[in-house]
Design an enzyme around this catalytic site. Sequence first.
Site, short mmCIF file in Angstrom:
data_model
loop_
_atom_site.label_atom_id
_atom_site.label_comp_id
_atom_site.label_asym_id
_atom_site.label_seq_id
_atom_site.Cartn_x
_atom_site.Cartn_y
_atom_site.Cartn_z
N ILE A 1 -15.23 30.09 23.40
CA ILE A 1 -14.74 29.00 22.56
C ILE A 1 -15.33 29.00 21.15
O ILE A 1 -14.88 28.23 20.30
CB ILE A 1 -14.99 27.63 23.20
CG1 ILE A 1 -16.50 27.34 23.31
CG2 ILE A 1 -14.28 27.50 24.53
CD1 ILE A 1 -16.81 25.88 23.54
N TYR A 2 -16.32 29.83 20.88
CA TYR A 2 -16.89 29.86 19.53
C TYR A 2 -15.82 30.38 18.55
O TYR A 2 -15.46 31.56 18.58
CB TYR A 2 -18.13 30.75 19.46
CG TYR A 2 -19.36 30.21 20.16
CD1 TYR A 2 -19.36 28.96 20.77
CD2 TYR A 2 -20.53 30.95 20.22
CE1 TYR A 2 -20.48 28.46 21.42
CE2 TYR A 2 -21.67 30.46 20.86
CZ TYR A 2 -21.63 29.22 21.46
OH TYR A 2 -22.75 28.75 22.10
#
Length: 344
Positions: free
Chosen positions: A61-62
Amino acid sequence: MEYRQLGGSGFKVPALTLGTGTFGGGTEFFKEWGASDVAEASRLIDICLEHGLTMFDSADIYSNGLAEEILGQAIKGRRDQVLISTKGTFRFGEGPNNVGSSRWHLIRSVEGSLKRLGTDYIDLFQLHGFDAMTPVEEVVGTLDDLVRAGKIRYLGVSNFSGWHLMKSLAHADKFGLTKYVANQTYYSLVGREYEWELMPLGVDQKVGAVVWSPLGWGRLTGKIRRSQPKPESGRLSQKLSREMGPQVEDEYLFKVVDALDEVAAETGKTVPQVALNWLLQRPTVSSLIIGARNEEQLRQNLGAVGWNLTTGQVAKLDAASDKPKIYPYWHQAGFEERNPFPTK
């Protein structure tokens, strides 16, 4: 660089790990952390390797996968020199199954990370959060399959409660499946709740702490002090980051920073170096994830290793950062004769 055992495994990791949340800046939230491109990320990794820091932590998700992509490009041609740690579980895409720790999503998550990272295995894969909707049996079984398939070397969790982790470990132990050896956890001088339950569990079950935000979400960088205006730049100056991070009362923070200033003056080190070194002397800690927007920040954080605070300096920081425990921990503290806390 000191290398430490990761929990009860035979795997050794550096005392410091570089977090890649600052790579990419692909969303409004992560743009507040940083926006290193491939060239800057490569330079930061060069410096890390020069100092023996070989582990790099990311998550799907970064920046919606962009951080993993940049990390993969930055380590191209030197995969054998680095250790990759990444995470999955949180929502990654639309649809009812693109979230959680189901077999469907975990396999998809790991395969996506492998592709973005440009590798065929992940050294340490961690569940980013606990999925109460998926049976533990399904989660642990799926991860064991991925380990046996050679796609993952070691397993960990992040942001679990004590019972979440213990239930998972018990199931793995009962059926001879791969066990979690790492807990990527929030822990700092202004956030010591990890010590109450997760640390004793880590000692008992041999689960090593990989600490995220060891500088208290940017509060222990040395830029925040009593009777001074708050900095106009950095994570805490951004509304979204400030609201989503751990909350800390101002007076408590200033008390801790006052003690850090005293110890920094005694040691000739900076405030963040002292704060990081304190953590490195705590039980169960295997590695601290440091972040860096630029080369200057990275080099300063690297100065946290190679020396140790004295017993008296540790005690001073302990006293300044101590807070009343909630139940049942305050009650358990009264039974120290047979139930000692690991930090005593």
